[in-house]
Scaffold this motif. Sequence first.
Motif, PDB file in Angstrom:
ATOM      1  N   ASP A   1       0.827  -1.209   0.000  1.00 16.98           N
ATOM      2  CA  ASP A   1       0.000   0.000   0.000  1.00 16.98           C
ATOM      3  C   ASP A   1       0.863   1.262   0.000  1.00 16.98           C
ATOM      4  OD1 ASP A   1      -2.346  -1.402  -0.066  1.00 16.98           O
ATOM      5  OD2 ASP A   1      -2.688  -1.303   2.094  1.00 16.98           O
ATOM      6  N   LEU A   2       1.939   1.256   0.748  1.00 17.40           N
ATOM      7  CA  LEU A   2       2.844   2.412   0.766  1.00 17.40           C
ATOM      8  C   LEU A   2       3.550   2.583  -0.574  1.00 17.40           C
ATOM      9  CD1 LEU A   2       4.378   2.093   4.339  1.00 17.40           C
ATOM     10  CD2 LEU A   2       2.778   3.828   3.522  1.00 17.40           C
ATOM     11  N   LEU A   3       3.908   1.474  -1.215  1.00 16.47           N
ATOM     12  CA  LEU A   3       4.528   1.560  -2.543  1.00 16.47           C
ATOM     13  C   LEU A   3       3.539   2.106  -3.566  1.00 16.47           C
ATOM     14  CD1 LEU A   3       7.143   1.032  -4.036  1.00 16.47           C
ATOM     15  CD2 LEU A   3       6.361  -1.297  -4.458  1.00 16.47           C
ATOM     16  N   LYS A   4       2.273   1.695  -3.474  1.00 15.89           N
ATOM     17  CA  LYS A   4       1.251   2.242  -4.372  1.00 15.89           C
ATOM     18  C   LYS A   4       1.051   3.735  -4.120  1.00 15.89           C
ATOM     19  CE  LYS A   4      -2.591  -0.095  -4.586  1.00 15.89           C
ATOM     20  NZ  LYS A   4      -3.701  -1.033  -4.329  1.00 15.89           N
ATOM     21  N   LEU A   5       1.078   4.150  -2.856  1.00 21.81           N
ATOM     22  CA  LEU A   5       0.975   5.571  -2.525  1.00 21.81           C
ATOM     23  C   LEU A   5       2.141   6.348  -3.130  1.00 21.81           C
ATOM     24  CD1 LEU A   5      -0.298   7.938  -0.884  1.00 21.81           C
ATOM     25  CD2 LEU A   5       1.253   7.270   0.949  1.00 21.81           C
ATOM     26  N   PHE A   6       3.337   5.812  -3.022  1.00 16.97           N
ATOM     27  CA  PHE A   6       4.514   6.471  -3.587  1.00 16.97           C
ATOM     28  C   PHE A   6       4.382   6.612  -5.109  1.00 16.97           C
ATOM     29  CE2 PHE A   6       8.821   6.016  -5.427  1.00 16.97           C
ATOM     30  CZ  PHE A   6       9.338   7.225  -5.007  1.00 16.97           C
ATOM     31  N   THR A   7       3.900   5.569  -5.784  1.00 16.02           N
ATOM     32  CA  THR A   7       3.752   5.654  -7.238  1.00 16.02           C
ATOM     33  C   THR A   7       2.679   6.678  -7.617  1.00 16.02           C
ATOM     34  OG1 THR A   7       2.187   3.800  -7.288  1.00 16.02           O
ATOM     35  CG2 THR A   7       4.506   3.292  -7.602  1.00 16.02           C
ATOM     36  N   MET A   8       1.598   6.753  -6.817  1.00 16.13           N
ATOM     37  CA  MET A   8       0.569   7.758  -7.105  1.00 16.13           C
ATOM     38  C   MET A   8       1.119   9.172  -6.923  1.00 16.13           C
ATOM     39  SD  MET A   8      -2.989   6.228  -5.682  1.00 16.13           S
ATOM     40  CE  MET A   8      -2.444   5.198  -4.334  1.00 16.13           C
ATOM     41  N   LEU A   9       1.945   9.370  -5.908  1.00 18.71           N
ATOM     42  CA  LEU A   9       2.557  10.690  -5.704  1.00 18.71           C
ATOM     43  C   LEU A   9       3.497  11.046  -6.851  1.00 18.71           C
ATOM     44  CD1 LEU A   9       3.219  10.623  -1.865  1.00 18.71           C
ATOM     45  CD2 LEU A   9       1.462  11.898  -3.098  1.00 18.71           C
ATOM     46  N   LEU A  10       4.215  10.053  -7.387  1.00 22.45           N
ATOM     47  CA  LEU A  10       5.066  10.306  -8.552  1.00 22.45           C
ATOM     48  C   LEU A  10       4.228  10.763  -9.746  1.00 22.45           C
ATOM     49  CD1 LEU A  10       7.655   7.368  -8.551  1.00 22.45           C
ATOM     50  CD2 LEU A  10       8.147   9.800  -8.316  1.00 22.45           C
ATOM     51  N   ILE A  11       3.114  10.107  -9.956  1.00 25.11           N
ATOM     52  CA  ILE A  11       2.253  10.454 -11.089  1.00 25.11           C
ATOM     53  C   ILE A  11       1.654  11.851 -10.901  1.00 25.11           C
ATOM     54  CG2 ILE A  11       0.132   9.832 -12.304  1.00 25.11           C
ATOM     55  CD1 ILE A  11       0.844   6.888 -11.591  1.00 25.11           C
ATOM     56  N   ILE A  12       1.151  12.141  -9.707  1.00 23.90           N
ATOM     57  CA  ILE A  12       0.580  13.462  -9.437  1.00 23.90           C
ATOM     58  C   ILE A  12       1.647  14.537  -9.591  1.00 23.90           C
ATOM     59  CG2 ILE A  12      -0.394  14.922  -7.611  1.00 23.90           C
ATOM     60  CD1 ILE A  12      -1.846  12.384  -6.614  1.00 23.90           C
ATOM     61  N   ASN A  13       2.855  14.270  -9.101  1.00 22.15           N
ATOM     62  CA  ASN A  13       3.949  15.232  -9.217  1.00 22.15           C
ATOM     63  C   ASN A  13       4.293  15.511 -10.678  1.00 22.15           C
ATOM     64  OD1 ASN A  13       6.155  16.853  -8.214  1.00 22.15           O
ATOM     65  ND2 ASN A  13       7.479  15.216  -8.937  1.00 22.15           N
ATOM     66  N   SER A  14       4.263  14.500 -11.504  1.00 24.11           N
ATOM     67  CA  SER A  14       4.615  14.720 -12.913  1.00 24.11           C
ATOM     68  C   SER A  14       3.569  15.566 -13.635  1.00 24.11           C
ATOM     69  CB  SER A  14       4.794  13.387 -13.629  1.00 24.11           C
ATOM     70  OG  SER A  14       3.552  12.748 -13.804  1.00 24.11           O
ATOM     71  N   HIS A  15       2.334  15.575 -13.131  1.00 24.97           N
ATOM     72  CA  HIS A  15       1.297  16.414 -13.734  1.00 24.97           C
ATOM     73  C   HIS A  15       1.290  17.828 -13.143  1.00 24.97           C
ATOM     74  CE1 HIS A  15      -0.626  13.393 -16.183  1.00 24.97           C
ATOM     75  NE2 HIS A  15      -0.540  12.537 -15.171  1.00 24.97           N
ATOM     76  N   SER A  16       2.125  18.075 -12.163  1.00 31.20           N
ATOM     77  CA  SER A  16       2.149  19.378 -11.493  1.00 31.20           C
ATOM     78  C   SER A  16       3.303  20.254 -11.957  1.00 31.20           C
ATOM     79  CB  SER A  16       2.252  19.163  -9.972  1.00 31.20           C
ATOM     80  OG  SER A  16       1.203  18.371  -9.514  1.00 31.20           O
TER      81      SER A  16
ATOM     82  N   PHE B   1       2.902   1.198 -10.716  1.00 29.23           N
ATOM     83  CA  PHE B   1       1.534   1.027 -10.224  1.00 29.23           C
ATOM     84  C   PHE B   1       0.845  -0.137 -10.927  1.00 29.23           C
ATOM     85  CE2 PHE B   1      -2.992   1.903  -9.976  1.00 29.23           C
ATOM     86  CZ  PHE B   1      -3.140   2.145  -8.623  1.00 29.23           C
ATOM     87  N   PHE B   2       0.984  -0.217 -12.254  1.00 30.52           N
ATOM     88  CA  PHE B   2       0.350  -1.309 -12.981  1.00 30.52           C
ATOM     89  C   PHE B   2       1.027  -2.645 -12.696  1.00 30.52           C
ATOM     90  CE2 PHE B   2      -1.487   2.099 -15.611  1.00 30.52           C
ATOM     91  CZ  PHE B   2      -2.812   1.706 -15.505  1.00 30.52           C
ATOM     92  N   LEU B   3       2.324  -2.633 -12.455  1.00 29.66           N
ATOM     93  CA  LEU B   3       3.027  -3.853 -12.081  1.00 29.66           C
ATOM     94  C   LEU B   3       2.511  -4.377 -10.737  1.00 29.66           C
ATOM     95  CD1 LEU B   3       5.560  -5.694 -12.816  1.00 29.66           C
ATOM     96  CD2 LEU B   3       6.732  -4.321 -11.121  1.00 29.66           C
ATOM     97  N   ILE B   4       2.368  -3.490  -9.765  1.00 31.51           N
ATOM     98  CA  ILE B   4       1.862  -3.879  -8.445  1.00 31.51           C
ATOM     99  C   ILE B   4       0.417  -4.368  -8.551  1.00 31.51           C
ATOM    100  CG2 ILE B   4       1.259  -3.007  -6.161  1.00 31.51           C
ATOM    101  CD1 ILE B   4       3.632  -1.040  -6.512  1.00 31.51           C
ATOM    102  N   SER B   5      -0.405  -3.668  -9.334  1.00 37.73           N
ATOM    103  CA  SER B   5      -1.803  -4.078  -9.482  1.00 37.73           C
ATOM    104  C   SER B   5      -1.900  -5.452 -10.135  1.00 37.73           C
ATOM    105  CB  SER B   5      -2.561  -3.051 -10.326  1.00 37.73           C
ATOM    106  OG  SER B   5      -2.581  -1.813  -9.677  1.00 37.73           O
ATOM    107  N   GLY B   6      -1.077  -5.707 -11.143  1.00 34.18           N
ATOM    108  CA  GLY B   6      -1.068  -7.025 -11.774  1.00 34.18           C
ATOM    109  C   GLY B   6      -0.604  -8.104 -10.824  1.00 34.18           C
ATOM    110  N   PHE B   7       0.394  -7.790 -10.012  1.00 37.71           N
ATOM    111  CA  PHE B   7       0.883  -8.742  -9.018  1.00 37.71           C
ATOM    112  C   PHE B   7      -0.218  -9.081  -8.022  1.00 37.71           C
ATOM    113  CE2 PHE B   7       2.711  -9.203  -4.725  1.00 37.71           C
ATOM    114  CZ  PHE B   7       3.307 -10.434  -4.893  1.00 37.71           C
ATOM    115  N   LEU B   8      -0.916  -8.070  -7.530  1.00 37.01           N
ATOM    116  CA  LEU B   8      -1.985  -8.311  -6.565  1.00 37.01           C
ATOM    117  C   LEU B   8      -3.143  -9.076  -7.195  1.00 37.01           C
ATOM    118  CD1 LEU B   8      -2.038  -4.911  -4.677  1.00 37.01           C
ATOM    119  CD2 LEU B   8      -1.119  -7.088  -3.885  1.00 37.01           C
TER     120      LEU B   8
END
Length: 115
Positions: free
Chosen positions: A23-38, A60-67
């Motif tokens: 969950d923390l890794l997914k949060l980090f990837t979401m922050l990377l994506i949001i940062n790139s749009h900012s 994010f997609f790698l983690i989602s596929g793994f889960l």
Amino acid sequence: MREIRMTSLCNLNEKYDRNIAIDLLKLFTMLLIINSHSDVLYPSKISFFASGGGIGNELFFLISGFLFSLKADIKKNLLKRFIKLYVPTYIMILITFAFGKIYVNVVRWWMGGGG
């Protein structure tokens, strides 16, 4: 009173059987994506900080596929996912085409082009 024990950093949330490290890794990837749009928020000299969205997206997609692969009955989950995603999508496509055709015909009629 319930005793709280910290057995591992990777499984702190035993109530929901979730892996908090993922969950923390997914949060980090979401922050990377949001940062790139900012990028407009950064001054021009440091606009290079607005990066990492591609890496965040891939992770994010790698983690989602793994889960998704960890689930027990993959065929049942694929069917549920298909029904959940594609059925509403095709319904909206049909509605959009139906109302789009009605709208185009009304506009043509109004503009004097007939029906």
